[in-house]
Motif scaffolding. Structure first.
Motif, short mmCIF file in Angstrom:
data_model
loop_
_atom_site.label_atom_id
_atom_site.label_comp_id
_atom_site.label_asym_id
_atom_site.label_seq_id
_atom_site.Cartn_x
_atom_site.Cartn_y
_atom_site.Cartn_z
N UNK A 149 -77.76 -28.69 52.65
CA UNK A 149 -79.02 -28.69 53.40
C UNK A 149 -80.08 -27.82 52.72
N UNK A 150 -79.72 -26.60 52.37
CA UNK A 150 -80.70 -25.66 51.83
C UNK A 150 -80.70 -25.61 50.31
N UNK A 151 -79.69 -26.20 49.67
CA UNK A 151 -79.57 -26.12 48.22
C UNK A 151 -80.71 -26.77 47.46
N UNK A 200 -70.40 -18.37 61.04
CA UNK A 200 -70.52 -18.55 62.49
C UNK A 200 -71.53 -19.61 62.88
N UNK A 201 -72.68 -19.64 62.22
CA UNK A 201 -73.72 -20.59 62.60
C UNK A 201 -74.70 -20.80 61.46
N UNK A 202 -75.36 -21.97 61.48
CA UNK A 202 -76.37 -22.31 60.49
C UNK A 202 -77.36 -23.26 61.14
N UNK A 203 -78.65 -22.88 61.13
CA UNK A 203 -79.66 -23.71 61.77
C UNK A 203 -80.67 -24.27 60.77
N UNK A 204 -80.27 -24.40 59.51
CA UNK A 204 -81.07 -24.90 58.39
C UNK A 204 -82.06 -23.87 57.87
N UNK A 205 -82.30 -22.80 58.60
CA UNK A 205 -83.19 -21.74 58.13
C UNK A 205 -82.45 -20.44 57.90
N UNK A 206 -81.40 -20.19 58.67
CA UNK A 206 -80.67 -18.93 58.56
C UNK A 206 -79.18 -19.15 58.76
N UNK A 207 -78.40 -18.21 58.24
CA UNK A 207 -76.94 -18.27 58.31
C UNK A 207 -76.44 -17.01 59.02
N UNK A 208 -75.51 -17.19 59.93
CA UNK A 208 -74.87 -16.05 60.60
C UNK A 208 -73.40 -16.04 60.19
N UNK A 209 -72.92 -14.88 59.75
CA UNK A 209 -71.52 -14.77 59.33
C UNK A 209 -70.95 -13.41 59.72
N UNK A 210 -69.62 -13.34 59.77
CA UNK A 210 -68.94 -12.10 60.09
C UNK A 210 -68.80 -11.22 58.86
N UNK A 211 -68.90 -9.92 59.05
CA UNK A 211 -68.62 -8.98 57.97
C UNK A 211 -68.09 -7.70 58.57
N UNK A 212 -67.56 -6.83 57.72
CA UNK A 212 -67.03 -5.55 58.18
C UNK A 212 -67.93 -4.41 57.71
N UNK A 213 -68.35 -3.59 58.64
CA UNK A 213 -69.14 -2.40 58.33
C UNK A 213 -68.17 -1.22 58.23
N UNK A 214 -67.85 -0.81 57.01
CA UNK A 214 -66.82 0.20 56.79
C UNK A 214 -67.27 1.60 57.19
N UNK A 215 -68.54 1.74 57.59
CA UNK A 215 -69.00 3.04 58.10
C UNK A 215 -68.61 3.24 59.55
N UNK A 216 -68.12 2.18 60.18
CA UNK A 216 -67.72 2.25 61.59
C UNK A 216 -66.21 2.16 61.70
N UNK A 217 -65.71 2.55 62.85
CA UNK A 217 -64.27 2.50 63.11
C UNK A 217 -63.97 1.54 64.26
N UNK A 220 -73.86 -10.76 60.77
CA UNK A 220 -75.08 -10.59 59.99
C UNK A 220 -75.81 -11.91 59.91
N UNK A 221 -77.14 -11.86 60.01
CA UNK A 221 -77.98 -13.04 59.86
C UNK A 221 -78.80 -12.92 58.59
N UNK A 222 -78.72 -13.92 57.74
CA UNK A 222 -79.50 -13.96 56.51
C UNK A 222 -80.27 -15.27 56.45
N UNK A 223 -81.46 -15.22 55.85
CA UNK A 223 -82.16 -16.46 55.55
C UNK A 223 -81.29 -17.29 54.62
N UNK A 224 -81.37 -18.61 54.74
CA UNK A 224 -80.52 -19.48 53.95
C UNK A 224 -80.68 -19.21 52.45
N UNK A 225 -81.91 -18.99 52.00
CA UNK A 225 -82.14 -18.70 50.58
C UNK A 225 -81.43 -17.42 50.16
N UNK A 226 -81.49 -16.40 50.99
CA UNK A 226 -80.85 -15.14 50.66
C UNK A 226 -79.32 -15.28 50.67
#
Length: 397
Positions: A13-15, A272-289, A297-303
């Motif tokens: 879609x975004x490629x 997790x989700x993609x609406x053609x403009x942004x992507x949501x995915x799981x990640x681990x924040x190692x600064x937290x317990x 995290x939500x990123x623009x599709x280009x990013x």
């Protein structure tokens, strides 16, 4: 798009827009990786038709791209690799050691991946082999399996090497096996100091040989004096080498290797989700317990695409390497001698080759055995395609 969301969907879609907006900035290798992932298990690569020997049920199976950066192809590659490595496991404890570099070094590696990643491998391996051979520590020749990862959980650039090391080695005279302590291999502070020295020495050598390129804000580092000033802070900084607790046995080593050796920057399961403009995915924040460590995290599709592509390895670069007792040139005699010293039984050796393992899923109707009854070429359909609801793979046509 739910649980079936894939990196391939985002690329399809975004490629095209990403390719157009970054024309001339993407390498041919990166473009090929994008195309391979987009076409994996679609009609673009062709495939075959399977039929159940019992009930006659049919389904389409499209071919895989087998690209090492494809999220869908790494499971089979890992199983094949692990089957070949299983006979190498020894009846001893194994340690997990991680070598990483400071951010100032990672910035240089970003534009010099092949040279600096190779240096990372060699400096880390030499550090482990030299420290283990020192009579003040283990005083033995050890074996190492090393795997390069270049990412953090949020797809940021974070090059580091994971090592799996047996808990002991062959004495320097080759006459006995020297075991490490159950929960201690070699001191990590010693590893960190030697690794820092070897890596910085190697990096300066690369600069002197003209093998490093610098762009953007790093362009002034092309000057040797500026480059040395840039390295000055990391010379005095402690480089952390992390040693995890030993594994509970060979089975645990295999389980670990199956997760790490063929891992890529992000798996489809984390999307997790993609609406053609942004992507949501799981990640681990190692600064937290605890539970707070797992974030979305939500990123623009280009990013998202940009971050994925920075982890495409240089063409022909080996991301899994073996050193010491496990180096390819002397693996078999070293393992045979080790088992002799440990009084361990040699791995089973069948003269008859094993039958190829059937990896095709059973018939969804009756559980029967599926056999291939027809093959078809790229961009072609089978002569009598089954109902789309019974096909496997993802057809984007």
């Amino acid at each position: 798009m739910g649980a079936s969301l894939e990196v391939a969907d985002i690329f399809r879609v975004a490629g095209p827009a990403y390719r157009a907006s970054h024309a001339g900035q993407l390498s041919l290798h990166q473009l090929k990786v994008m195309s391979a992932i987009e076409n994996c298990r679609t009609v673009a690569l062709g495939g075959h038709v399977e039929a159940c020997e019992d009930c006659g049920h049919r389904r389409i199976a499209y071919n895989s791209c087998r690209n090492r950066h494809c999220p869908k192809c790494q499971g089979a590659a890992a199983r094949t690799w692990l089957a070949a490595r299983e006979a190498d496991l020894l009846p001893v404890g194994y340690f997990h050691v991680v070598f990483t570099v400071p951010a100032a070094i990672a910035d240089i590696a970003f534009h010099n991946k092949a040279a600096v990643y190779d240096l990372l491998f060699h400096a880390a391996a030499k550090t482990m082999l030299t420290t283990a051979a020192d009579p003040r520590h283990l005083g033995a020749r050890i074996g190492i399996t090393a795997v390069l990862h270049t990412w953090g959980s949020a797809l940021t650039h974070h090059p580091h090497v994971h090592m799996i090391v047996p808990g002991g080695g062959i004495s320097l005279d080759g006459e006995r096996w020297i075991s490490s302590r159950p929960t201690f291999l070699v001191p990590v502070r010693v590893l960190g100091k030697l690794f820092r020295r070897l890596f910085i020495t190697g990096l300066i050598a690369l600069h002197d040989q003209g093998r490093l390129a610098f762009f953007g804000s790093l362009a002034p580092l092309a000057d040797r004096r500026t480059f040395l000033r840039h390295l000055s802070p990391v010379r005095s900084k402690r480089w952390v080498v992390y040693a995890k607790p030993p594994f509970s046995g060979p089975a645990a080593v295999l389980a670990y290797l199956s997760r790490y050796t063929h891992r890529i920057a992000i798996s489809n399961r984390r999307l997790l989700a993609f609406d053609e403009a942004s992507v949501i995915f799981r990640y681990q924040d190692y600064r937290r317990d605890g539970a707070d460590r797992h974030q979305a995290m939500t990123l623009a599709a280009d990013e998202f695409i940009r971050r994925f592509l920075i982890h495409v390895l240089p063409r022909g670069f080996h991301r899994i390497r073996h050193y010491g007792l496990l180096s390819a040139t002397a693996r078999k005699p070293n393992l045979a001698r080790t088992r002799e010293l440990l009084a361990a039984a040699p791995p089973s050796n069948n003269d008859e080759p094993d039958k190829p393992r059937d990896v095709r899923p059973p018939c969804p109707c009756c559980g029967g055995h599926m056999v291939i009854v027809e093959t078809f070429a790229r961009w072609c359909q089978p002569r009598a395609p089954p109902c789309p609801t019974t096909s496997t793979g993802r057809n984007s046509s």
